[in-house]
Design an enzyme around this catalytic site. Structure first.
Site, PDB file in Angstrom:
ATOM      1  N   PRO A   2       0.734  -1.168  -0.030  1.00 42.56           N
ATOM      2  CA  PRO A   2      -0.079   0.060   0.073  1.00 42.56           C
ATOM      3  C   PRO A   2       0.902   1.457   0.048  1.00 42.56           C
ATOM      4  CG  PRO A   2      -0.207  -1.247   1.971  1.00 42.56           C
ATOM      5  CD  PRO A   2       0.707  -2.055   1.171  1.00 42.56           C
ATOM      6  N   GLU A   3       0.636   2.339  -1.163  1.00 49.02           N
ATOM      7  CA  GLU A   3       1.338   3.728  -0.881  1.00 49.02           C
ATOM      8  C   GLU A   3       0.101   4.437  -0.836  1.00 49.02           C
ATOM      9  OE1 GLU A   3       3.987   3.690  -4.472  1.00 49.02           O
ATOM     10  OE2 GLU A   3       4.518   1.494  -4.317  1.00 49.02           O
ATOM     11  N   LYS A  69       1.626   7.925   3.980  1.00 42.50           N
ATOM     12  CA  LYS A  69       1.018   6.414   4.094  1.00 42.50           C
ATOM     13  C   LYS A  69       0.848   6.332   5.358  1.00 42.50           C
ATOM     14  CE  LYS A  69       4.737   4.972   1.062  1.00 42.50           C
ATOM     15  NZ  LYS A  69       6.140   4.276   1.048  1.00 42.50           N
ATOM     16  N   ARG A 144       2.491  -9.741   7.173  1.00 37.56           N
ATOM     17  CA  ARG A 144       4.013  -9.576   7.337  1.00 37.56           C
ATOM     18  C   ARG A 144       4.226  -8.931   8.479  1.00 37.56           C
ATOM     19  NH1 ARG A 144       6.380  -8.868   1.157  1.00 37.56           N
ATOM     20  NH2 ARG A 144       5.192 -10.201   0.005  1.00 37.56           N
ATOM     21  N   ARG A 192      20.272  17.750  -1.114  1.00 38.82           N
ATOM     22  CA  ARG A 192      20.618  16.297  -1.018  1.00 38.82           C
ATOM     23  C   ARG A 192      21.856  16.010  -1.810  1.00 38.82           C
ATOM     24  NH1 ARG A 192      16.771  13.287   2.014  1.00 38.82           N
ATOM     25  NH2 ARG A 192      15.681  14.813   3.274  1.00 38.82           N
ATOM     26  N   ARG A 302      15.651  -3.718  -3.394  1.00 40.21           N
ATOM     27  CA  ARG A 302      14.462  -4.001  -4.001  1.00 40.21           C
ATOM     28  C   ARG A 302      14.758  -3.605  -5.427  1.00 40.21           C
ATOM     29  NH1 ARG A 302      12.068   0.633  -0.522  1.00 40.21           N
ATOM     30  NH2 ARG A 302      13.506  -0.271   0.733  1.00 40.21           N
TER      31      ARG A 302
END
Length: 325
Positions: A2-3, A69, A144, A192, A302
DNA sequence: AGATAGTCCTGTGGGC
DNA sequence: TGCCCACAGGACTATC
């Protein structure tokens, strides 16, 4: 996974089916879903469980809120409101309590009849009373256990509702929030010293974006995931943000139309399963824009999916003789 | 202080 | 056939 769009669908479902109801009782089927509750309070497991249950019981659920989220339900503790008064001028004085929910990787919120059989990974059940309607249950299901629930004090914030849970103060505004500032996004990006995708996934910089929509947004913006944030132009930043919003809104539209009565589902109904993805999970298939084979690389433990032609990488791009047609 | 490994979890699927 | 392990990933924690 879910985002933002999926969490928003859940928020709407809670708003429709649980708002205004009172928590009559709480059952914690698996204390691991409370891992973040009362962190730092040095409570053992039974005490944590007890403090969660006590804080929730007989509280009325107010309008559910969301940032990125993170989803929370402010609690009406009008019976003890006197303690929340005073403290003028202090910007961090608590203004109430909330039930904070994060769906993690596999979390679901369902509104069920009390008689409905327990789901396989049912973790927490809230019995909801209602003066003029049948009892319902709000169920938190999580395979999870990356997600969880906790009680968190509300503190003043720029969030449209005026406050956010203390446990989520470090979460940046999300791109769909009214107060989201494009110029701040650009300047933060430039400060950044990292890659674009890492920045997109950093919820302290911009919230709500996960691995799937990061890849999709970068593809839309025709930017490589390793591209340095320091060299991003204002135009590229705007393109990226536009890609992010496009993806989030499309998923929200897809998910928002498929949830219906009595059933608020994250995994099945919404977003990316019902709409076609351009690059995520599409490795080996042709890029919908130019036909080049979509590549998958491992990054940050990922997958990163991209079109090597539409999204030229930092290193290959430098070696190339000329532009990108 | 900002960037980055390590950690928590379990179902699925590939390899042997 | 069955076992084992790699893999999937969000966000916090610890470490440089």
């Amino acid at each position: 996974m879910p985002e933002l769009p999926e969490v928003e669908v859940v928020r709407r479902g809670i708003s429709r089916w649980a708002m205004g109801r009172t928590v009559e009782s709480v059952t914690v089927h698996d204390p691991r879903s409370l891992r973040r509750h009362a962190l730092g309070a040095a409570l053992d497991e039974p005490a944590r469980l007890g403090s969660f249950t006590t804080a929730l019981t007989q509280q009325r659920l107010l309008a559910p809120q969301r940032r990125g989220k993170f989803l929370w339900i402010p609690l009406d503790r009008s019976t003890t409101a006197a303690t929340a008064a005073a403290q003028p001028g202090s910007g961090t004085a608590p203004v109430g309590e909330s039930l904070l929910i994060h769906l993690g990787m596999s979390g679901q919120v369902l509104i069920d009849e009390p008689s409905a059989p327990a789901q396989k990974h049912l973790k927490i059940t809230l019995e909801l009373g209602g003066e003029d309607s049948a009892p319902k249950q709000l169920r938190f299901i999580d395979q999870r256990i990356f997600g969880g629930m906790q009680i968190s004090e509300l503190v003043p914030s720029t969030h449209p509702s005026g406050s956010v849970p203390a446990a989520a103060v470090h979460i940046a505004p999300d791109p769909l929030e009214p107060g989201f500032d494009e110029e701040t996004f650009f300047r933060t990006l430039r400060r950044r010293k990292t890659g674009l995708k890492r920045a997109l996934l950093d919820q302290g910089m911009v919230s709500g974006i996960g691995n799937i929509y990061a890849d999709e947004a970068l593809w839309l913006a025709r930017l490589h995931y390793l591209r340095s944030t320091q060299t991003i132009t204002r135009a590229e930043s705007a393109r990226l943000l536009s890609g992010v919003k496009t993806v989030l809104l499309a998923a929200l539209e897809a998910g928002g139309t498929s949830f219906d009565a009595l059933y608020v589902n994250v995994n099945g109904a919404s977003g990316y399963f019902s709409r076609s993805l351009n690059v995520y999970g599409q490795q080996g298939r042709p890029c919908p824009r130019c036909g080049t084979e979509v590549r998958r690389e491992t990054f940050m433990n990922r997958g990163s999916h991209f079109c090597p032609k539409c999204q030229p990488g930092p290193r290959p791009a430098r070696l190339r003789a000329s532009g990108r047609a």
